[in-house]
Design an enzyme around this catalytic site. Structure first.
Site, PDB file in Angstrom:
ATOM      1  CG  HIS B  66      -1.159  -1.132 -12.723  1.00 36.28           C
ATOM      2  ND1 HIS B  66      -1.023  -1.385 -11.379  1.00 36.28           N
ATOM      3  CD2 HIS B  66      -2.486  -0.946 -12.942  1.00 36.28           C
ATOM      4  CE1 HIS B  66      -2.226  -1.365 -10.815  1.00 36.28           C
ATOM      5  NE2 HIS B  66      -3.124  -1.097 -11.744  1.00 36.28           N
ATOM      6  CB  SER B  67       0.388   0.570 -19.372  1.00 39.60           C
ATOM      7  OG  SER B  67      -0.299   1.683 -18.872  1.00 39.60           O
ATOM      8  NE  ARG B  68       1.855   4.626 -12.828  1.00 37.80           N
ATOM      9  CZ  ARG B  68       1.329   5.675 -12.209  1.00 37.80           C
ATOM     10  NH1 ARG B  68       1.330   6.856 -12.808  1.00 37.80           N
ATOM     11  NH2 ARG B  68       0.801   5.581 -11.022  1.00 37.80           N
ATOM     12  CD  GLU B  69       2.804  -1.155 -11.976  1.00 40.35           C
ATOM     13  OE1 GLU B  69       2.721  -2.387 -11.974  1.00 40.35           O
ATOM     14  OE2 GLU B  69       2.044  -0.424 -11.306  1.00 40.35           O
ATOM     15  NE  ARG B 124      -3.188   2.590 -10.949  1.00 40.91           N
ATOM     16  CZ  ARG B 124      -2.691   1.931  -9.889  1.00 40.91           C
ATOM     17  NH1 ARG B 124      -1.410   1.887  -9.663  1.00 40.91           N
ATOM     18  NH2 ARG B 124      -3.492   1.316  -9.048  1.00 40.91           N
ATOM     19  NE  ARG B 142      -7.202  -0.515  -6.035  1.00 38.10           N
ATOM     20  CZ  ARG B 142      -5.914  -0.828  -6.161  1.00 38.10           C
ATOM     21  NH1 ARG B 142      -5.549  -1.821  -6.969  1.00 38.10           N
ATOM     22  NH2 ARG B 142      -4.973  -0.178  -5.484  1.00 38.10           N
ATOM     23  CG  HIS B 193       1.111  -5.082 -10.117  1.00 38.07           C
ATOM     24  ND1 HIS B 193       0.233  -4.093 -10.457  1.00 38.07           N
ATOM     25  CD2 HIS B 193       0.400  -6.245 -10.176  1.00 38.07           C
ATOM     26  CE1 HIS B 193      -0.954  -4.617 -10.708  1.00 38.07           C
ATOM     27  NE2 HIS B 193      -0.886  -5.929 -10.546  1.00 38.07           N
ATOM     28  CB  SER B 194       7.379  -2.641 -10.827  1.00 39.40           C
ATOM     29  OG  SER B 194       7.025  -1.549 -11.668  1.00 39.40           O
ATOM     30  CE1 TYR B 195       8.239   3.179  -5.786  1.00 39.12           C
ATOM     31  CE2 TYR B 195       6.851   3.395  -7.710  1.00 39.12           C
ATOM     32  CZ  TYR B 195       7.356   3.910  -6.539  1.00 39.12           C
ATOM     33  OH  TYR B 195       6.960   5.163  -6.124  1.00 39.12           O
ATOM     34  CD  GLU B 267       3.278  -3.576  -6.325  1.00 39.91           C
ATOM     35  OE1 GLU B 267       3.965  -2.954  -7.176  1.00 39.91           O
ATOM     36  OE2 GLU B 267       2.050  -3.484  -6.264  1.00 39.91           O
TER      37      GLU B 267
END
Lengths: 98, 306
Positions: B66-69, B124, B142, B193-195, B267
């Site tokens: 997920h790119s924005r993490e 994302r 997913r 992943h985050s968060y 996360e």
């Protein structure tokens, strides 16, 4: 470049199953262009959602009408993004070569 | 890479340069494998840490699907450096690498990551257009063939959890699928992943516990105890469906169903003050504490062959 002036990230805490289901309904409302950072899980577990400025009032009204507790987790998203950009730019200043 | 600024966020170009530099500096232990191409044609680079042998049992770690993490890619850079620094000095890591290889994909969704720098910091998904829709991209967590299309993912291309038109439709996902299948000897798979501060194991798409649930839980408990020992960061752990929510088509359900017992997903920080905008000052502490948990899982994997 997409900017996020006036966007807030709201933290919503569902108190019971009814509120949980009302927040789930909000998640389904694509027209609000909401971005769920932390999705709906169980009662008492916070839900974080980025709310664009143009729907902020509608979303707040919806939550308040249903008596759902919320607070602003991030008041001004763009301000944090600008700060992040500045920090990255500052870190990228070329070091003098030795 | 000694002067690389691990305490700041970096562009994709800087990540690619770092990877090449790390390989150049440590040719005896690190190599770069390109497992495929993203939709926009970027290489899907995987760092292979190996001390020799052919087709050894392996551990897979990926960050940034997920790119924005951003803290995940930043932590991945730190992990890469940590592996080469600790190999030969840290007995536990040295022992792991004497038996197993480690594969690390730092920018698992490079198109998305590049787009978070150039177009939309909050992006994302992948960047493949969806025919018939103005909305772009698929949620690559997913898109896996494990309960694909069941509840816990969206069929709407405009949703952040859009599952895609079919399982493995995204090249970023398919490339890992092909790699895992062709390797055939991956024993642990950790997707980061985050968060929210969680460590989870399968399943996400169904309530049925896995046959290994008791062991996976125990390993998670130890990993989190180690993580917390450094800065007191509190984590929760359990199966995906019990810890967060139903999530179908997710990465580690697929890897578990491929026979990779030690399938976990993290996360990372925080619990909701900054979300995806974790200040750069927290990158190193986040990576340091996560490393302890990773070591715990890797150590258990190497000592419990199956």
């Amino acid at each position: 470049k997409v900017t996020f002036e006036g966007h807030k990230v709201l933290r919503i805490v569902p108190k019971d199953e009814v509120q949980l289901s009302l927040i789930k309904d909000l998640e389904e409302m694509m027209e609000f262009e909401l971005d769920f950072w932390r999705g709906v899980t169980t009662v008492s577990n916070p839900v974080d959602v980025r709310v664009p400025f143009h729907v902020l009032k509608s979303v707040k009204d919806y939550l308040e009408t249903q008596n759902i507790d919320y607070s602003a987790m991030i008041e001004d998203l763009q301000m944090i993004l600008d700060k992040e950009q500045k920090e990255m730019a500052a870190a990228r200043v070329p070091q003098p070569k030795n | 890479t000694d002067s690389f600024d691990f305490a700041n966020y970096h562009t994709l170009g800087e990540i690619y340069s770092f990877q090449d530099m790390l390989v150049a500096e440590n040719p005896n232990i690190v190599s770069k494998i390109v497992i495929g191409q993203s939709y926009e044609g970027r290489p899907l680079n995987v760092l292979k840490f190996s001390t020799g042998g052919t087709n050894r049992p392996a551990i897979w770690i990926d960050t940034g699907i997920h790119s924005r993490e951003w803290v995940t890619q930043a932590s991945g850079l730190w992990f890469a450096k940590k592996i080469v620094t600790d190999y030969g000095t840290d007995p536990a890591l040295t022992a792991i690498l004497s038996q197993m290889d480690i594969f690390l994909e730092i920018a698992t969704n490079p198109d998305g990551y590049a787009f978070t720098h150039s177009g939309n910091r909050m992006w994302r998904k992948t960047r493949k257009p969806n025919p018939g829709s103005s909305c772009v991209g698929v949620d690559p967590n997913r898109n896996w063939d494990a309960g694909f299309g069941e509840p816990g993912a969206s069929s709407n291309p405009c949703s952040e959890t859009y599952r895609g038109p079919s399982a493995h439709s995204e090249s970023e996902v398919k490339s890992i699928v092909d790699f895992v299948k062709s390797h055939g000897n991956i024993k642990a798979f950790i997707s980061i992943h985050s968060y929210s501060q969680m460590l989870m194991y399968p399943y996400g798409y169904k309530r049925t516990p896995t046959n290994d649930a008791a062991e996976l839980h125990k390993v998670a408990q130890k990993a989190i105890s180690d993580l917390t020992s450094l800065y007191g960061t509190k984590y929760t752990y359990g199966s995906i469906i019990d810890t967060i929510y139903q999530a179908s088509g997710n990465t580690i359900d697929w890897t578990y169903e491929q026979g990779i017992k030690y399938s976990y997903t993290f996360e990372l920080r925080d619990t909701g003050r900054y979300g995806f905008l974790l200040p750069a000052s927290q990158i190193i502490p986040t990576a340091q504490e996560t490393w302890l948990a990773l070591m715990s899982i890797m150590d258990h994997t190497s000592k419990n062959p199956y």
